[in-house]
Enzyme design. Structure first.
Site, short mmCIF file in Angstrom:
data_model
loop_
_atom_site.label_atom_id
_atom_site.label_comp_id
_atom_site.label_asym_id
_atom_site.label_seq_id
_atom_site.Cartn_x
_atom_site.Cartn_y
_atom_site.Cartn_z
N LYS A 246 46.06 41.61 30.61
CA LYS A 246 47.03 42.72 30.89
C LYS A 246 48.55 42.77 30.36
O LYS A 246 49.04 43.04 29.74
CB LYS A 246 46.78 42.76 32.11
CG LYS A 246 45.78 42.61 32.92
CD LYS A 246 45.83 42.43 34.84
CE LYS A 246 46.39 41.14 34.83
NZ LYS A 246 45.20 40.32 34.95
N ARG B 59 46.21 45.22 44.06
CA ARG B 59 45.29 44.33 43.76
C ARG B 59 44.85 44.24 44.66
O ARG B 59 44.01 43.58 45.27
CB ARG B 59 45.82 42.82 43.55
CG ARG B 59 45.47 42.48 42.54
CD ARG B 59 46.84 40.98 42.16
NE ARG B 59 46.33 39.70 41.66
CZ ARG B 59 46.95 39.49 40.43
NH1 ARG B 59 47.52 39.99 39.85
NH2 ARG B 59 46.29 38.59 39.83
N ARG C 41 46.13 29.46 26.90
CA ARG C 41 47.39 30.19 26.74
C ARG C 41 48.09 29.18 27.27
O ARG C 41 48.75 28.67 27.67
CB ARG C 41 47.90 31.22 28.55
CG ARG C 41 48.88 31.85 28.55
CD ARG C 41 48.61 33.17 29.62
NE ARG C 41 48.01 32.82 30.88
CZ ARG C 41 47.33 33.42 31.56
NH1 ARG C 41 48.04 34.54 31.63
NH2 ARG C 41 46.78 33.52 33.11
N ARG D 151 51.70 27.12 32.31
CA ARG D 151 51.17 27.89 34.18
C ARG D 151 50.52 26.87 34.84
O ARG D 151 49.33 26.33 34.58
CB ARG D 151 50.71 29.81 34.29
CG ARG D 151 52.07 30.65 34.36
CD ARG D 151 50.96 31.84 34.34
NE ARG D 151 49.75 32.60 34.86
CZ ARG D 151 49.89 32.89 34.61
NH1 ARG D 151 49.50 34.32 33.98
NH2 ARG D 151 48.49 34.21 36.34
N ARG E 66 41.46 32.68 41.33
CA ARG E 66 41.26 34.14 41.55
C ARG E 66 40.84 34.92 41.16
O ARG E 66 40.68 36.40 41.30
CB ARG E 66 42.35 33.88 39.77
CG ARG E 66 44.32 33.13 40.53
CD ARG E 66 44.52 32.15 38.86
NE ARG E 66 45.09 33.37 38.11
CZ ARG E 66 45.25 32.89 36.58
NH1 ARG E 66 45.49 31.32 36.73
NH2 ARG E 66 45.57 33.57 35.56
P1 AP5 Z 1 47.58 38.21 29.22
O1 AP5 Z 1 47.39 39.04 28.87
O2 AP5 Z 1 48.55 36.93 29.27
O3 AP5 Z 1 45.76 37.76 30.56
P2 AP5 Z 1 46.51 39.07 31.90
O4 AP5 Z 1 45.59 39.81 31.88
O5 AP5 Z 1 47.59 39.26 32.12
O6 AP5 Z 1 46.22 37.02 32.69
P3 AP5 Z 1 46.98 36.55 33.99
O7 AP5 Z 1 46.11 34.72 33.41
O8 AP5 Z 1 48.41 36.82 33.57
O9 AP5 Z 1 46.39 37.73 35.06
P4 AP5 Z 1 46.30 37.06 36.55
O10 AP5 Z 1 46.70 38.58 37.38
O11 AP5 Z 1 45.98 36.62 37.41
O12 AP5 Z 1 47.99 36.69 36.70
P5 AP5 Z 1 49.09 37.35 37.46
O13 AP5 Z 1 49.96 36.50 36.87
O14 AP5 Z 1 49.04 38.43 37.72
O15 AP5 Z 1 45.82 36.92 28.23
C1 AP5 Z 1 45.33 35.84 29.05
C2 AP5 Z 1 45.42 34.77 27.39
O16 AP5 Z 1 44.28 35.38 26.44
C3 AP5 Z 1 46.06 34.60 26.33
O17 AP5 Z 1 46.44 33.73 25.56
C4 AP5 Z 1 46.46 36.14 24.95
O18 AP5 Z 1 47.05 35.58 24.25
C5 AP5 Z 1 44.78 35.63 24.75
N1 AP5 Z 1 44.14 37.09 24.59
C6 AP5 Z 1 44.64 38.11 24.97
N2 AP5 Z 1 44.30 39.54 25.22
C7 AP5 Z 1 42.90 38.94 24.55
C8 AP5 Z 1 41.81 39.35 22.83
N3 AP5 Z 1 41.45 40.26 23.14
N4 AP5 Z 1 40.79 38.46 22.70
C9 AP5 Z 1 41.53 37.36 22.53
N5 AP5 Z 1 42.29 36.48 23.71
C10 AP5 Z 1 43.21 37.26 24.29
O19 AP5 Z 1 49.02 36.73 38.81
C11 AP5 Z 1 48.98 35.14 39.27
C12 AP5 Z 1 49.17 35.32 40.94
O20 AP5 Z 1 50.52 35.10 41.31
C13 AP5 Z 1 47.83 35.47 41.92
O21 AP5 Z 1 46.92 34.51 41.15
C14 AP5 Z 1 48.67 35.63 43.08
O22 AP5 Z 1 48.60 34.58 44.06
C15 AP5 Z 1 50.46 36.26 42.75
N6 AP5 Z 1 50.08 37.84 42.79
C16 AP5 Z 1 50.30 38.51 41.24
N7 AP5 Z 1 50.51 40.37 41.83
C17 AP5 Z 1 49.89 39.56 42.82
C18 AP5 Z 1 50.00 41.76 43.69
N8 AP5 Z 1 50.03 42.51 42.65
N9 AP5 Z 1 49.38 40.53 44.91
C19 AP5 Z 1 49.17 39.42 45.32
N10 AP5 Z 1 49.30 38.34 44.40
C20 AP5 Z 1 50.15 38.30 43.47
MG MG Z 2 49.06 37.92 33.11
#
Ligand code: AP5
Ligand code: MG
Length: 215
Positions: free
Chosen positions: A13, A88, A127, A161, A172
């Site tokens: 994402k 979410r 990552r 992170r 997660r």
């Molecule tokens: P990356 O693009 O970083 O993946 P992502 O989908 O953004 O993954 P996240 O870990 O950020 O998602 P998340 O939903 O767990 O975390 P968030 O910050 O939203 O890609 C990952 C890696 O893979 C990178 O190294 C990249 O280079 C590589 N990659 C990407 N595409 C690739 C491909 N096609 N091929 C190969 N490699 C690839 O949330 C974190 C925490 O915050 C949650 O756990 C929760 O506690 C809280 N939170 C956030 N939003 C909410 C909400 N709306 N409600 C409640 N709690 C929330």
């Molecule tokens: Mg992300």
């Protein structure tokens, strides 16, 4: 255009949101990034969210929906929004409808990144980001062109992170399956979901998103 990028942790994402920002001047609204900024600044929201995030659980709907509303108010009406990691839960999806309607915006498309869960742990544990400009990398799939130097700003410090460990990633993913995946039928019923193979390489995923948005 206002779009949602939906998918489990590590689906890509943030990676794809950044490409849309660079290409179309849209704005990435990542609740994860906003919460991490709040934790760093030790705001009341950050102090409340930290332990929840470290466990891999979801922060309260009220907190994240308020963050999204504030960010939308701060950006111009003419700029398209990419919702990354929001909504979410069913409650957040309902809030987003209200938040957009109140600002005269409509939701144009939901992009679901479909991925194989087994590959996600490897993506997440590999990552890291530039400590200076925030550009994201992966040890194997997207390393800096010159090892130890950020492609974008030339910085030499990188960070990971605290929730990017295998145990937290499993929580997660379970949260995603239990609370986030069930909101997809709501958007399916509106006919606005595009399903994209998130296991393809990053350029192919980006191209597929472009055609979904064009079509
Ligand atoms: P990356 O693009 O970083 O993946 P992502 O989908 O953004 O993954 P996240 O870990 O950020 O998602 P998340 O939903 O767990 O975390 P968030 O910050 O939203 O890609 C990952 C890696 O893979 C990178 O190294 C990249 O280079 C590589 N990659 C990407 N595409 C690739 C491909 N096609 N091929 C190969 N490699 C690839 O949330 C974190 C925490 O915050 C949650 O756990 C929760 O506690 C809280 N939170 C956030 N939003 C909410 C909400 N709306 N409600 C409640 N709690 C929330
Ligand atoms: Mg992300």
């Amino acid at each position: 255009m206002n779009i949602i990028l939906l998918g489990p942790p590590g689906a890509g994402k943030g990676t794809q949101a950044q490409r849309l920002v660079d290409k179309h001047g849209m704005r990435q609204l990542s609740t994860g990034d906003m919460l991490r900024a709040a934790v760093k600044a030790q705001t009341p929201v950050g102090l409340e969210a930290k332990a929840v995030m470290d466990r891999g659980e979801l922060v309260s709907d009220e907190i994240v929906s308020a963050l999204i509303g504030d960010e939308l108010d701060a950006m111009g009406d003419q700029v398209g929004a990419i919702f990354d990691g929001y909504p979410r839960t069913a409650a957040q999806a309902a809030s987003l409808d209200d938040i957009l309607a109140a600002r005269g915006r409509t939701l144009d498309r939901v992009i679901e990144l479909e991925v194989d869960e087994d590959a996600l742990v490897e993506r997440i544990t590999g990552r890291f980001t530039c400590a200076n400009c925030g550009k994201g990398y992966h040890e194997t799939f997207d390393p800096p062109k010159v090892a130890g130097t950020c492609d974008k700003c030339g910085g030499h410090e990188f960070k990971r992170r605290p929730d990017d460990n295998e145990e937290t990633v499993r929580t997660r993913m379970a949260e995603y399956r239990a609370k986030t995946a069930p909101i997809l039928p709501l958007y399916d019923a509106r006919g606005i979901v595009s399903r994209i193979d998130g296991m393809a390489d990053m350029d192919h995923v980006a191209a597929a998103i472009e055609s979904a948005l064009a079509g």
